[in-house]
Design an enzyme around this catalytic site. Structure first.
Site, short mmCIF file in Angstrom:
data_model
loop_
_atom_site.label_atom_id
_atom_site.label_comp_id
_atom_site.label_asym_id
_atom_site.label_seq_id
_atom_site.Cartn_x
_atom_site.Cartn_y
_atom_site.Cartn_z
N ASP A 73 1.66 -1.13 0.20
CA ASP A 73 -0.04 -0.05 0.07
C ASP A 73 1.06 1.71 -0.03
O ASP A 73 0.39 2.16 0.74
CB ASP A 73 -0.49 0.15 1.26
CG ASP A 73 -1.68 1.22 1.18
OD1 ASP A 73 -2.23 1.76 -0.21
OD2 ASP A 73 -2.53 1.12 1.93
N ASN A 339 -30.82 23.66 6.64
CA ASN A 339 -30.48 22.77 7.73
C ASN A 339 -29.10 22.50 8.23
O ASN A 339 -28.42 22.06 9.21
CB ASN A 339 -30.62 21.38 8.93
CG ASN A 339 -30.50 20.23 6.88
OD1 ASN A 339 -29.72 20.69 6.58
ND2 ASN A 339 -30.75 19.55 7.85
N GLU A 383 -17.13 20.83 5.32
CA GLU A 383 -16.72 18.94 4.54
C GLU A 383 -16.82 19.74 2.44
O GLU A 383 -16.20 19.48 1.85
CB GLU A 383 -17.47 18.20 4.01
CG GLU A 383 -17.12 17.61 5.86
CD GLU A 383 -18.55 16.41 6.23
OE1 GLU A 383 -19.39 15.73 5.76
OE2 GLU A 383 -18.08 15.09 6.58
#
Length: 423
Positions: A73, A339, A383
């Site tokens: 990896d 919201n 985000e």
């Protein structure tokens, strides 16, 4: 990790603790951040810096292989700097996917991150050679700022990897030394048996003379920004159009005038030739492949031409217009119920006209998954801002991927014979 010897470029394991809920590993503290973040910040390194980093990575790989371990990896996120200094020591971390091996032992498990995954991993028949491939991908990114095999979907990435076409035509590659390009090709050989070994990479003249290779900055130009734009997902392009719609007229008048100047036949759309000639006219001449890539990336509705809205969105990206106020305004456009989150139905409604294809609901889910860092199923403003300001979408894609999807793609590619080894 305890099987490996102490090494200045491998993060050291300090202690382990366990309670009824979890096992806690105490590791050496590295305060200099990820190699990935330095790549994104710089765009790319000089050749000399890339050579020094690559030499260190291959020395780490050699230690692992000499002690019977494949990392499996290797990617920029898995290398940390000891401190914030420019010449800080680089250290390998995250041996969670590493595995013991014997010579000639082959593996079939799909592991790793898509952009760094060797073709033989997708063929489910691989050995230690995969670490050289992944290091070769990192070297490619160090030299030009983007991965060699990229696409917006896992399937596209898989096909690009097994296709194996390496593009040295685009900037900055013409300024990269032939020795560096030769090494990249040797490390990214599709056939693992022909691929350079760890020892051959370390003995290569470009690595042997790492301190003497060119120390010239390879430059940041339109080409790198074009590829970044091409990698942007449809949501980010949609956000750019919303930003464009809300910019004061005086800020986009110049962009619109440029469009009208390029639109020589006055149809209200730019053809490939008009865009190519227009870029040349404003002093940004590009080769045909770059113009085509720019065209394909910006052509949201897929009709083969650029509308003025598509051209403005593309231009906003290329000249980097945008600030927090613009992003906040764009976020409110998607957050219909106010919201503080963009949710599935809101994003689906906002993108209903964006030509997402037959799997539009899955694409919406994937977009949310990529941006949703805390995995609560929705996108907060922080985000959203991080997504829009991130250097490159392939960075996010290398962290967020589905192993189940890659397994399925591997089986599909094997069945349709598109994954067969090239000799």
């Amino acid at each position: 990790m305890r099987h490996l010897p102490k090494h200045p470029n491998i993060v050291s394991f300090k202690e382990a603790y366990e309670d009824k809920d979890a096992v806690y590993l105490v590791m050496e503290l590295c305060e200099g951040g990820e190699l990935f973040d330095r790549i994104v910040t710089k765009g790319h390194y000089t050749e000399r810096a890339a050579a020094m980093v690559t030499k260190t990575i291959l020395e780490i790989v050699k230690v692992c292989h000499d002690h019977g371990v494949i990392h499996r990896d290797l990617k920029p996120e898995n290398f940390l700097f000891a401190d914030a200094g420019e010449n800080s020591q680089l250290k390998a971390i995250d041996f969670g996917l590493s595995i013991f091996f014997e010579p000639d032992h082959r593996f079939s498990e799909i592991v790793g991150s898509p952009y760094y995954m060797a073709p033989e991993v997708l063929r489910r028949n691989y050995g230690a050679e995969v670490d050289v491939w992944s290091a070769g991908v990192i070297l490619f990114i160090l030299l030009c700022g983007v991965p060699p095999f990229w696409a917006e979907t896992e399937e596209g990435i898989a096909h690009a990897i097994v296709g194996g076409k390496i593009d040295f035509a685009r900037d900055p590659w013409p300024r990269v030394s032939e020795q560096a390009k030769e090494l990249v090709k040797g490390m990214l050989d599709q056939n693992p048996y022909n691929r350079l070994t760890v020892e051959e990479v370390l003995e290569h003249p470009w690595i042997q003379n790492a301190r003497d290779v060119p120390n010239v900055n390879l430059g940041e130009n339109v080409g790198a920004k074009i590829k970044q734009f091409s990698l942007m997902n449809k949501f980010k392009k949609r956000v750019l159009r919303v930003v464009a719609d809300n910019l004061p007229d005086e800020q986009i008048d110049g962009i619109k005038q440029m469009f009208y100047m390029m639109d020589t036949d006055n149809t209200g759309d730019l053809t490939f030739e008009e865009l190519k000639n227009g870029l040349h006219h404003i002093g940004q001449p590009l080769p045909d492949p770059d113009v085509r890539m720019l065209m394909d990336a910006a052509d949201i509705d897929g009709n083969g031409t650029l509308s003025i809205e598509e051209f403005v969105a593309m231009s906003i990206h290329l000249i980097k217009i945008g600030n927090d106020e613009h992003l906040s305004q764009a976020f409110r456009f998607f957050d219909k119920n106010h919201n503080g989150y963009i949710e599935f139905d809101e994003l689906k409604d906002a993108m209903v006209h964006d030509n997402l294809g037959p799997n539009n609901e899955q694409i919406i889910k994937d977009i949310i998954s990529d941006a949703d860092l805390d995995q609560d199923g929705r996108i907060s403003y922080e985000e959203f801002k991080a997504m829009m300001k991130s250097g490159m979408d392939w960075k996010m894609a290398s962290r967020q991927y589905s192993r189940a999807m890659l397994n399925a793609l591997s089986m599909k590619l094997i069945k349709d014979k598109s994954i067969q080894l090239k000799t």
